[in-house]
Structure formats: structure tokens, C-alpha cells
Design an enzyme around this catalytic site. Structure first.
Site, PDB file in Angstrom:
ATOM      1  N   GLY A 104       0.800  -1.228  -0.530  1.00 42.62           N
ATOM      2  CA  GLY A 104       0.294  -0.226  -0.251  1.00 42.62           C
ATOM      3  C   GLY A 104       0.984   0.968   0.285  1.00 42.62           C
ATOM      4  O   GLY A 104       2.204   1.313  -0.471  1.00 42.62           O
ATOM      5  N   HIS A 105      -0.229   2.440   0.826  1.00 44.70           N
ATOM      6  CA  HIS A 105       0.513   3.681   0.177  1.00 44.70           C
ATOM      7  C   HIS A 105       2.377   3.421   1.405  1.00 44.70           C
ATOM      8  O   HIS A 105       3.190   4.417   1.049  1.00 44.70           O
ATOM      9  CB  HIS A 105      -0.207   4.786   1.389  1.00 44.70           C
ATOM     10  N   PHE A 106       2.164   3.022   2.499  1.00 45.03           N
ATOM     11  CA  PHE A 106       3.544   3.048   3.060  1.00 45.03           C
ATOM     12  C   PHE A 106       4.485   1.686   2.707  1.00 45.03           C
ATOM     13  O   PHE A 106       4.627   1.072   3.683  1.00 45.03           O
ATOM     14  CB  PHE A 106       3.558   3.178   4.519  1.00 45.03           C
TER      15      PHE A 106
END
Length: 297
Positions: free
Chosen positions: A270-272
């Protein structure tokens, strides 16, 4: 890269009378990789990446003003805008004597880093973008809806949904969303609790609302960023969590429009992305810098 693990040092430097905290590791005479974090985190997000590259590179990861361990002066006294954070970051690099460096940009770090590149393209040796956007098609429609409403008109009604983004639940959503089940247990819950604790400090409401409301100034610079890519032909590696709903994979693929030689890797996370794929990202960075910039691990 070798198996040597070099220590990460936690330092501060004064920039305009503000204490700016930063992490540093690696030989002082090695090629520099400047790591610029996103929202709502800090240089803490690089804790697993830095030791994996520090035997061959000098890694420097500042906390932006208002984030992490850096000073967080009252929003009534400081102009919390992306132009101001970029100016402070430029002065930070000058204070450390950094005149040539590769950039690692993520989330908020992307417009800050790319503004640095616009001002001094000769200083940038390469760009690693990890969910660091520069194209309209990279904006996830659902995640950006409340932010775009705030940018269009800042009122108590448009501020309230944006406040939820920096709550514990809102921050946890950014960490967990888009991460497949087989990688979920690699996520460290301390990460979102760490971020949420810092976001809950006094004064953060005004700081963060001000920055989010200013994000539209970055959209206005997207054409300039894209022109910079075309004219500089800067070597660019995108290592992108394909499940990110804030900055979606179309933002990674778009780099090839202006940089045909851009190297794009969509990772199942995901985003991180560093929370689950730090070893893979470190290996991709080392290989990329060796081939494209001549920096050998």
C-alpha cells in the site's frame, strides 16, 4: 551491498532558528541520498531502509518542520506552505553542505523534492519515487474528495472531514489499505501509533489543515514538474505500492510519458511500501543507482 550494518545517527541542525531533526547514516564521503518523508509520518518511515543502504551511500532523512522531532512552531508564527517547507529544506541541505544528491520522495516529500529540483536541477543526480505523485491521474478519487473540497473552499464544514485523516483510525487506514493479507502481519502497529501521537500534539490541527489546504499549489506546478522531467532526463525509479488508494498506480505509470527510460516497479503493498517491502526496495535502489548513475554498492 555488504551485510555490514552501520549505525543511524539522530542529529539536529538549526535552520532559521528552527531545530530540524534528521537521521544520518553511511560514510561522509559517499554519494548522498536525501530521503523526504510524507504525511503524516517523519524520517521514522525510513528506519528499515537506511541500514540496508548505509554501507555504500550517505543517507540523510530530515523531519519536515512541524513533523517528527523537528520544531513545530505555532501556525500563527510560521507560514506552513509547501513553498516554505521547500525553502527550509533547501537551507537544510546548504547547512549540511549537500550540493549533489539523489532524491527519495514519498507523498508530501514529492512536491517538496520536485520543487527543489526545479530550483536547482544540476544538484539532482536521480529520483526514487515511492508513491510520490506528479500527475493528476495519480490522485485516488475517493481519498482526495475531502481534500479537494477543502482546497476549493476552506470552511468549518470542509475542514472537519480532513481532520479525520490525521486521527488514529485515519492514519491506520493509510497503512493497512491495499496491503494483501499475506503481508498484513509485516505491518508494525507502532508505526501508526507513533504517527498518531505526534499528530495529536498541541498546535497540529492548524499546522496540518494549513498544509493540506495549500496542496493545490502543488497541482499548479505539475506541468512544471513534467517539463523538468522532459528537459533534464533525470534518471527515475518508481517503487510504488500498487494498492495505494491515495496515490494510485496510474501516477507511477505516468512518469514514462515524460521519461521514457523511467523504471517502474509496482509492488504488492500500500501507501507505506517500506513497511512491508524495505528489502526489495533497497535492492531495487542499489541496482538502479549502480546502472543509471554509476554509484556502485
Amino acid at each position: 551491498m555488504t551485510s555490514t550494518v552501520l549505525p543511524t545517527r539522530h542529529r539536529t541542525v538549526k535552520v532559521r532558528d528552527h531545530e530540524i531533526a534528521y537521521r544520518e547514516a553511511g560514510p561522509s564521503d559517499a554519494p548522498v541520498l536525501l530521503l523526504l518523508h510524507g504525511f503524516p509520518t517523519s524520517s521514522y518511515m525510513f528506519r528499515d531502509l537506511i541500514p540496508r543502504l548505509a554501507d555504500s551511500y550517505r543517507l540523510i532523512a530530515p523531519d519536515h518542520l512541524g513533523f517528527g522531532r523537528s520544531a513545530a512552531p505555532d501556525a500563527a508564527d510560521v507560514d506552513y506552505t509547501f513553498a516554505e517547507l521547500t525553502a527550509l529544506t533547501a537551507e537544510f541541505t546548504a547547512a549540511l553542505g549537500l550540493d549533489r544528491f539523489a532524491l527519495y520522495i514519498q507523498d508530501y516529500g514529492s512536491p517538496i523534492g520536485l520543487r527543489l529540483a526545479l530550483a536547482h536541477p544540476e544538484r539532482i543526480t536521480a529520483i526514487i519515487s515511492q508513491n510520490g505523485n506528479a500527475y493528476e491521474e495519480g490522485l485516488g478519487a475517493e481519498a482526495w474528495a475531502p481534500v479537494l473540497a477543502l482546497i476549493a473552499e476552506r470552511t468549518p464544514e470542509t475542514e472537519e472531514p480532513v481532520r479525520a485523516i490525521r486521527s488514529l483510525d485515519g492514519i491506520r487506514w493509510q497503512y493497512e489499505t491495499g496491503v494483501p493479507a499475506e503481508y498484513r502481519d509485516l505491518l508494525d502497529p507502532d508505526a501508526w501509533h507513533h504517527d498518531a501521537a505526534l499528530m495529536a500534539r498541541e498546535g497540529q490541527d492548524a499546522i496540518q489543515l494549513g498544509l493540506i489546504a495549500d496542496y493545490g499549489s502543488n497541482f499548479a506546478l505539475y506541468p512544471a514538474f513534467q517539463e523538468y522531467f522532459r528537459t533534464s532526463r533525470v534518471p527515475l525509479l518508481a517503487v510504488w505500492g500498487e494498492g495505494d488508494q491515495v496515490f494510485v498506480p496510474a501516477g507511477a505509470e505516468a512518469f514514462r510519458r515524460d521519461l521514457p527510460d523511467a523504471e517502474i516497479h509496482l509492488l504488492p503493498t500500500g501507501h507505506f511500501a517500506l513497511e512491508t517491502h524495505a528489502p526489495q526496495i533497497a535492492a531495487l535502489i542499489a541496482d538502479f543507482l549502480a546502472r543509471r548513475v554509476g554509484v556502485r554498492p
